[in-house]
Structures are given as structure tokens and as C-alpha cells.
Design a protein around this motif. Structure first.
Motif, mmCIF file in Angstrom:
data_model
loop_
_atom_site.group_PDB
_atom_site.id
_atom_site.type_symbol
_atom_site.label_atom_id
_atom_site.label_comp_id
_atom_site.label_asym_id
_atom_site.label_seq_id
_atom_site.Cartn_x
_atom_site.Cartn_y
_atom_site.Cartn_z
ATOM 1 N N TYR A 57 13.146 14.612 6.485
ATOM 2 C CA TYR A 57 12.502 15.537 7.427
ATOM 3 C C TYR A 57 11.444 16.368 6.697
ATOM 4 O O TYR A 57 11.676 16.956 5.663
ATOM 5 C CB TYR A 57 13.593 16.455 7.979
ATOM 6 N N GLY A 58 10.224 16.378 7.264
ATOM 7 C CA GLY A 58 9.186 17.255 6.747
ATOM 8 C C GLY A 58 8.468 16.776 5.510
ATOM 9 O O GLY A 58 7.649 17.507 4.951
ATOM 10 N N VAL A 59 8.755 15.562 5.047
ATOM 11 C CA VAL A 59 8.142 15.078 3.810
ATOM 12 C C VAL A 59 6.999 14.116 4.137
ATOM 13 O O VAL A 59 7.171 13.166 4.895
ATOM 14 C CB VAL A 59 9.183 14.384 2.913
ATOM 15 N N ASN A 60 5.853 14.384 3.546
ATOM 16 C CA ASN A 60 4.680 13.519 3.663
ATOM 17 C C ASN A 60 4.569 12.725 2.373
ATOM 18 O O ASN A 60 4.527 13.298 1.286
ATOM 19 C CB ASN A 60 3.425 14.369 3.886
ATOM 20 N N VAL A 61 4.533 11.399 2.475
ATOM 21 C CA VAL A 61 4.386 10.537 1.303
ATOM 22 C C VAL A 61 3.009 9.892 1.383
ATOM 23 O O VAL A 61 2.690 9.194 2.349
ATOM 24 C CB VAL A 61 5.491 9.467 1.244
ATOM 25 N N LYS A 62 2.206 10.136 0.340
ATOM 26 C CA LYS A 62 0.800 9.730 0.395
ATOM 27 C C LYS A 62 0.422 8.930 -0.852
ATOM 28 O O LYS A 62 0.646 9.371 -1.975
ATOM 29 C CB LYS A 62 -0.100 10.966 0.491
ATOM 30 N N GLY A 63 -0.132 7.742 -0.627
ATOM 31 C CA GLY A 63 -0.633 6.924 -1.721
ATOM 32 C C GLY A 63 -2.130 7.075 -1.877
ATOM 33 O O GLY A 63 -2.749 8.009 -1.352
ATOM 34 N N GLU A 122 1.603 7.462 4.486
ATOM 35 C CA GLU A 122 0.182 7.166 4.663
ATOM 36 C C GLU A 122 -0.471 6.654 3.383
ATOM 37 O O GLU A 122 -0.010 6.910 2.272
ATOM 38 C CB GLU A 122 -0.572 8.405 5.160
ATOM 39 N N ASP A 123 -1.556 5.914 3.592
ATOM 40 C CA ASP A 123 -2.443 5.448 2.517
ATOM 41 C C ASP A 123 -1.710 4.616 1.475
ATOM 42 O O ASP A 123 -1.819 4.859 0.267
ATOM 43 C CB ASP A 123 -3.149 6.641 1.845
ATOM 44 N N MET A 124 -0.985 3.605 1.927
ATOM 45 C CA MET A 124 -0.228 2.769 0.993
ATOM 46 C C MET A 124 0.278 1.531 1.723
ATOM 47 O O MET A 124 -0.009 1.331 2.904
ATOM 48 C CB MET A 124 0.951 3.547 0.421
ATOM 49 N N GLN A 125 1.031 0.709 1.028
ATOM 50 C CA GLN A 125 1.658 -0.456 1.648
ATOM 51 C C GLN A 125 3.102 -0.572 1.195
ATOM 52 O O GLN A 125 3.490 -0.048 0.141
ATOM 53 C CB GLN A 125 0.911 -1.749 1.303
ATOM 54 N N ILE A 126 3.892 -1.223 2.011
ATOM 55 C CA ILE A 126 5.233 -1.632 1.622
ATOM 56 C C ILE A 126 5.216 -3.153 1.599
ATOM 57 O O ILE A 126 4.899 -3.808 2.597
ATOM 58 C CB ILE A 126 6.306 -1.092 2.579
ATOM 59 N N PHE A 127 5.544 -3.681 0.439
ATOM 60 C CA PHE A 127 5.289 -5.083 0.160
ATOM 61 C C PHE A 127 6.601 -5.839 -0.026
ATOM 62 O O PHE A 127 7.364 -5.575 -0.954
ATOM 63 C CB PHE A 127 4.425 -5.178 -1.105
ATOM 64 N N VAL A 128 6.857 -6.773 0.871
ATOM 65 C CA VAL A 128 8.003 -7.679 0.762
ATOM 66 C C VAL A 128 7.448 -9.060 0.424
ATOM 67 O O VAL A 128 6.459 -9.506 1.010
ATOM 68 C CB VAL A 128 8.813 -7.719 2.070
ATOM 69 N N SER A 129 8.061 -9.727 -0.531
ATOM 70 C CA SER A 129 7.575 -11.040 -0.948
ATOM 71 C C SER A 129 7.443 -11.971 0.251
ATOM 72 O O SER A 129 8.307 -11.973 1.149
ATOM 73 C CB SER A 129 8.521 -11.644 -1.988
ATOM 74 N N PRO A 130 6.379 -12.774 0.299
ATOM 75 C CA PRO A 130 6.056 -13.544 1.514
ATOM 76 C C PRO A 130 7.180 -14.410 2.047
ATOM 77 O O PRO A 130 7.357 -14.523 3.264
ATOM 78 C CB PRO A 130 4.859 -14.398 1.064
#
Length: 691
Positions: free
Chosen positions: A432-438, A476-484
Motif C-alpha cells: 500500500y502506498g509504494v511507487n516502484v519506478k524503473g 512504472e517505467d520497467m518490465q517484468i520478464f518471464v522467459s518466453p
């Protein structure tokens, strides 16, 4: 002479006239004392200007009593105030007086400049010295000899005094050896003799690991340097706290029911806040049976708790009756931000104004395709720690809806950070309330490990176990990457890469995020919508990429983005791109966006290698939800861009231009509702289906 006196006898030849400053120099303890205001010369015989020469009874009188060594040195300035008369003889006395005067001046000069015992700087015979630079250019500088041996100004010094200090000796020729009485002050240390080594272990602390080994007790605030290597506390600020003060970044690990209490209302209660102890905001799912608390599952570990804290729960939160329940903290987590130095001094990590860099908690962005998961750091614990630290209450009530402040920003650098934990036994949750920014969706990535269990969400926005509204939790401003090809051949059973069941209002959701789903998993799933009707900008400029066809996923037709049972919340999807895997990698993905609830506005939607980019199936009447589609484009792999299920509520779907069929082989809208009419080509005007 060594004495403590005011008046001294001067028994030597003195000059002519009465300008005594041109007769002698007076030195006291090696320092020249000027005449003006400091001393005078008199004679009991009479006026210095008129009494006979030589004067042998002169008295030098100091203005104030002096103690020490006094040296009176002849300093006769050469000159003549009279001449012998022409055409007459010269008396022996007059001639002797003149010769004595000249001899005295020569003697004084010899004392100053002779090449054995004199007081001047002279070169050996046959050498010459260059003229000094001007006073202005050599002021406040040290004296050095240049390559030709001439005296020049060199290193600038802070004042006209330049000393080595008592007891210091300089010996040798090349190199010089400096010994004795050279000491550092505060954190500065000086070791060795030749060469001297100046050190300061606490001036430039390279990392948190180094800080652990030092005695930093003299400091109230300290900062580590930048990130020579990933992680390990670089660039962080720490403040000293009192002994025994719990760290903000220490959380409840385990605890136990010490007293079950009685009289409570039976049931299961979610998001129940503890009270008591040294910390704040710990919450749990609590089960009551037979009027007593039977199980407590901590779902949010709070912050600043201590081992031995005895916690309670107000009866108002678990049915409104009962008393006597207590729960004791038996273990807390080890901090990866704050630390204790070598002598037990506690240093609390500080939240910077712009947000906390995840590397300060040990997060390492060291995954790459060549080394894979095996060569990368598992950042599950460090990411969890920095997220919880940012989520710790900062004042007021700590509950946004009732005022006060809570939360903060976590900054992720460029690169890929892998996390695994226990292969997905516990989801990485953004509180709650946390912004995660790449630094951008092509620059920063979080990667769940390849061993992540198919039956577990990989990343959660907010605490899914709280069953309460969650605000201002933005990724925001990032990706979450799962192997194809991860999860190929499995049925992910509705589990997603990113999941939320309670994200609400502005500031909660995804912004400029790319999600790579792997083979058979939902990319982004919104469901339930705890907290009631609201508004959520669920996705702005979001790409969801990946996904094989159902036959390669044990029949699982997982949507790239799924909105199910999200209540009557207003949901905005603005700038959405969904792409499945190609046929060569087991594609195309069967379904893109599936909407089963909510009032959804879809703008700027592009789908590629997805058979059915949009499926709408909202039952329960128009009050259960509606969907508006505007500005959409279907690329290769598409059959019908939008499909209205036969059980969908008629009249809850509309399309607006511009619309482009592109590569959708059949058309724009497949209307399977009773009496429905398909839309096979683009239209200029907006259209509602079966109102």
C-alpha cells in the motif's frame, strides 16, 4: 643576554644624528622588535644628536618589561652628514671617528653575508642566484628550488606561517624520511615512516559491508559511496539511533498465540491490524472458533517490531466481542539496509527525498541471458525488504483515507534483477502506498525465476490478503520478464504475472510497463475489487507480450489481461498493446483482453498474433458493467477483434472510431448475443450492440 628587564646598557659605537632606527636592530627571542612604540635609546651625557662620539653610555629602554633573550645588532646605515673642510689638515680624532664608522658598517655587513657564519642565503663561489619573483607573486607560498637551483615560490600555504611542528624530524636525502609526532585528528590515521600513509577508514565508506566492520560510534550521520558493484548499500544515508531502537526495516518473521482469549465471534477476519509492541501496521488473517482465536496468519509484517513484543487485537476488529487474546513476536527479520557497526552502534537507513534506491538494500541487477538464473542473485528478500521499508508509516494515522502519510518511492536502476524466493511459494508484493519506478520499460526489468511454480502469482500490487482497499500503489517505467517458453505444457490455473484484487483510484496500477508472460500465464489480472466501487487507471502505456495457443498449455486459454469479478469499478486502459508468441514458438495466443466485470474504457488498443484480442462476457445486467472500445487495431493472427459472448448482457458494449480491421480475417465484432449482428467492416459512427 637573557633577562627580564626594561632598561639595558648599550656599550658600543652608535651612529650620528639621533635616528636610532638606522643605528641598531633589536631582537627578542629571535623576533625583530621595531622601534616605534616598543623601545628608546638615551644617554646620561646628553642629547644623542650632540654628545661626542663614540657614545659608550647609551641605554636601551623597553616600553614594557620583557623576558627572554635580547640581541642588539649593529645596523648602521651608510651616509655622511658633514665633510672635512677644504685646505686644512684633519685632526686624528676626526679621521679615526670616520674610519671607525666605516669599519663598523663593514663589520656589520660581513656578519650578515659572509659565506661561513653569516645570516644571508648565499651560493657557493662561482654560482649566481636569480632575482626573486615579485612580492605579490610569491606571497603566501612556500619556497622551493627549481631545476637550475634558483629559489622560486611553490606550494601555496594558508598563511605566512609554515611550520613542521614540535618534534618532527626530516632525515635522509632521497627520499626524505619524516618521523616523530605526526598525528591524525578524528578519523584520520597516519602510519609508517617512509613513506607516510594517510588513512581514513570512516571518511570514504565504500559499502554497507565495509561499514559493518568499522567503529562509527563517533558519527551521528554517515553515507556510503556510490555503487562500484551492485547492491550492498552504496550511496545510502544512515543515521545513528539509540541502543535498542528497533530498525524501521525489521519486520515480523514469526510469532505465536500465547493466549487464545474467549468470547470472540466465530469467523475468519482479513486484514486485522495488531496493536501494542514497538512497531506499527502489522496485519493478519485471524480465525476464531469456539469463541477463541485458533489461527493467526501474518499477511503484512509491519515495521519496527522487537522480539518479545506482546500484541493484541481490538475485539471490534474480530466480531465486536471477546477479550484475552495475545500474540507474541518470536522472531524478526534481519535488516539488509540498516546495520550495526563493529562496536554495536545502530545506524538506521534514511529514506531520501527522491526515493530509496533498491541497491541500498542489496538488490543486484546482475541477471543476463548468458549466465541465466544460476549465475544471478536471488533478490526476493532484498526486494521485499526495500518495498516494506518504503511502505512503512511516516506519520499521522498512516491510513490515507483518514489522513496522515504512508508509503514512498523505490527506485530501480537499469538492468535485470532476478527474484525467486521459494520458487513462488510466496508472491513478491508491492505494499500500500509504494511507487516502484524503473528507468524505462526497455532499461529496467524484474525477472521471476524459471522455477517459479505455475500455481502462484508472480507479482502483486497491494496485499491481496488484506481484503481492503489499496491506494497509490503504482508500478512504472520497467518490465517484468518471464522467459518466453516458461510454463509450456502447463495449466497456470488462472495465475498471473501481475495480480491485484484491491487496487483503487488514481496512482494505482501500471504505467509504461512491459509484461512478458512466458507461455501459458495471464499477464495482468484484476479481480474482486475489494473496497467497493471506485476508479482505477489500471494500465497506461502497457505492453503484454507472450503466450502460446491453448493446445500447448494443457487447454488453458489464459488471457493476456483478465478483468473478472472486479465489481462496479470504473477501469481505464489507455495505450494497451498485446502480442502473442509467433507460430514458430507455439503461438498464437487465443485471447488478449477478457472482461467479465466493471465499467471499462479501452483506448488505443493494438493486438498482434492474438486470435481474439477482446472478449466481453459481463452477466448480471447493465449495472454489472459496460465496455467502450475506441481507437483499436488488429494485426496478424486476429480473426474477430472483439467477441461478445452469448451470455453477455446485451447493450453493454459499444465501439467508437477510428477503427481498423487490419489483419483480422473475419471482421471487427463477432456478436454472439441473442439476435446479435456482426460488424465486419469499419464504421464512421459509434455503435452500441443490441441495446
Amino acid at each position: 643576554m637573557g633577562a627580564s628587564a626594561t632598561a639595558l646598557s648599550v656599550s658600543s659605537y652608535l651612529g650620528i644624528s639621533n635616528d636610532v632606527t638606522n643605528w641598531i636592530e633589536v631582537w627578542l627571542n629571535g623576533t625583530r622588535i621595531t622601534q616605534a612604540g616598543n623601545w628608546t635609546i638615551t644617554s646620561p651625557t646628553g642629547s644623542l644628536a650632540t654628545i661626542p662620539r663614540p657614545i659608550t653610555d647609551a641605554v636601551l629602554t623597553f616600553t614594557a618589561t620583557q623576558t627572554g633573550t635580547v640581541q642588539i645588532v649593529g645596523a648602521r646605515r651608510p651616509r655622511r652628514t658633514s665633510q672635512f673642510s677644504e685646505n686644512r689638515g684633519v685632526a686624528a680624532r676626526d679621521l679615526n671617528q670616520v674610519l671607525s664608522d666605516i669599519t663598523a658598517q663593514n663589520r656589520e655587513t660581513w656578519d650578515k653575508i659572509n659565506d661561513v657564519t653569516g645570516r644571508a642565503i648565499v651560493a657557493p663561489p662561482g654560482e649566481t642566484l636569480a632575482v626573486l619573483a615579485s612580492a605579490a607573486s610569491r606571497a603566501s607560498s612556500g619556497a622551493c628550488f627549481d631545476a637550475s637551483g634558483n629559489l622560486v615560490s611553490c606550494v601555496s600555504i594558508p598563511s605566512t606561517t609554515f611550520t613542521a611542528g614540535n618534534g618532527i624530524t626530516i632525515t635522509g636525502t632521497s627520499p626524505k624520511t619524516i618521523t616523530s609526532n605526526i598525528q591524525g585528528s578524528g578519523p584520520i590515521t597516519i602510519t609508517g615512516t617512509n613513506p607516510l600513509i594517510v588513512g581514513c577508514a570512516t571518511c570514504n565508506i565504500s559499502s554497507r559491508a565495509t561499514a559493518l566492520t568499522l567503529d562509527l560510534s563517533a558519527y551521528s550521520v554517515m553515507q556510503t559511496l556510490g555503487y562500484a558493484t551492485g547492491g550492498d548499500g552504496g550511496g545510502a544515508t544512515f543515521k545513528k539511533v539509540a541502543a535498542g531502537t528497533p530498525f524501521t526495516d525489521q519486520y515480523i518473521a514469526t510469532g505465536a498465540i500465547m493466549a487464545a482469549g474467549s468470547g470472540y465471534a466465530n469467523g475468519t477476519y482479513f486484514g486485522v491490524l495488531f496493536s501494542g509492541g514497538t512497531g506499527t501496521n502489522a496485519a493478519a488473517t485471524v480465525t476464531v472458533a469456539g469463541g477463541a482465536v485458533t489461527t493467526v496468519t501474518v499477511t503484512y509484517p509491519g515495521s519496527s517490531y522487537s522480539v518479545g513484543d506482546v500484541l493484541t487485537i481490538p475485539s471490534s476488529l474480530i466480531g465486536g466481542s471477546g477479550s484475552g487474546f495475545t500474540w507474541t513476536v518470536s522472531a524478526i527479520t534481519s535488516p539488509t539496509g540498516s546495520f550495526i557497526d563493529s562496536v554495536g552502534t545502530r545506524f538506521q537507513i534514511v529514506m531520501p527525498d527522491i526515493g530509496i534506491d533498491a541497491r541500498a538494500f542489496g538488490v543486484k541487477f546482475d541477471w543476463n541471458s548468458s549466465g541465466g538464473d544460476a549465475a544471478a542473485t536471488d533478490n526476493f528478500t532484498t526486494l521485499t525488504n526495500v518495498y516494506l521499508f518504503a511502505g512503512a508509516s511516516k506519520g499521522g494515522s498512516g491510513i490515507f483515507a483518514t489522513g496522515g502519510t504512508t508509503g514512498g518511492r523505490v527506485l530501480l536502476t537499469n538492468g535485470t534483477a532476478m527474484y525467486c524466493g521459494s520458487n513462488g511459494a510466496k508472491t513478491l508484493a508491492q505494499p500500500y502506498g509504494v511507487n516502484v519506478k524503473g528507468q524505462g520499460d526497455n532499461a529496467t526489468a524484474l525477472k521471476p525465476c524459471n522455477a517459479w511454480a505455475a500455481s502462484s502469482n508472480m507479482y502483486e500490487l497491494c496485499n491481496s490478503q488484506s481484503h481492503q482497499t489499496c491506494f497509490n500503489t503504482m508500478l512504472e517505467d520497467m518490465q517484468i520478464f518471464v522467459s518466453p517458453l516458461q510454463d509450456t505444457g502447463t495449466n497456470a490455473n488462472g495465475f498471473a504475472v501481475v495480480y491485484t484484487n484491491n487496487c483503487q483510484q488514481e496512482g494505482c496500477g501500471l504505467r509504461n510497463v512491459a509484461i512478458f508472460t512466458g507461455a501459458c500465464r495471464i499477464g495482468y489480472k484484476l479481480e474482486i475489487g475489494y473496497g467497493g466501487a471506485s476508479y482505477i487507471p489500471a494500465a497506461r502505456d502497457v505492453q503484454i507480450v507472450g503466450g502460446q495457443k491453448a493446445s500447448n498449455c494443457a487447454g488453458n486459454t489464459a488471457a493476456a489481461l483478465s478483468i473478472t469479478n472486479f465489481g462496479t469499478t470504473s477501469i481505464v486502459l489507455d495505450g494497451l498493446t498485446i502480442g502473442g508468441l509467433s507460430a514458430g514458438f507455439g503461438g498464437f495466443r487465443d485471447s488478449g483482453l477478457v472482461v467479465g466485470s466493471g465499467f471499462v474504457e479501452i483506448r488505443q488498443y493494438t493486438a498482434e498474433q492474438v486470435v481474439s484480442p477482446l472478449i466481453v462476457n459481463i452477466t448480471g445486467g447493465l449495472g454489472a458493467g459496460m465496455v467502450t472500445l475506441k481507437n483499436f487495431f488488429g494485426d496478424p493472427g486476429c480473426v474477430w477483434f472483439a467477441t461478445l459472448a452469448s451470455t453477455n448482457t446485451p447493450g453493454n458494449f459499444s465501439v467508437e472510431g477510428p477503427m481498423a480491421i487490419n489483419s483480422c480475417t473475419s471482421g471487427i465484432v463477432l456478436d454472439a448475443q441473442p439476435g446479435g449482428t456482426n460488424m465486419t467492416s469499419p464504421q464512421v459512427l459509434s455503435k452500441a450492440f443490441n441495446p
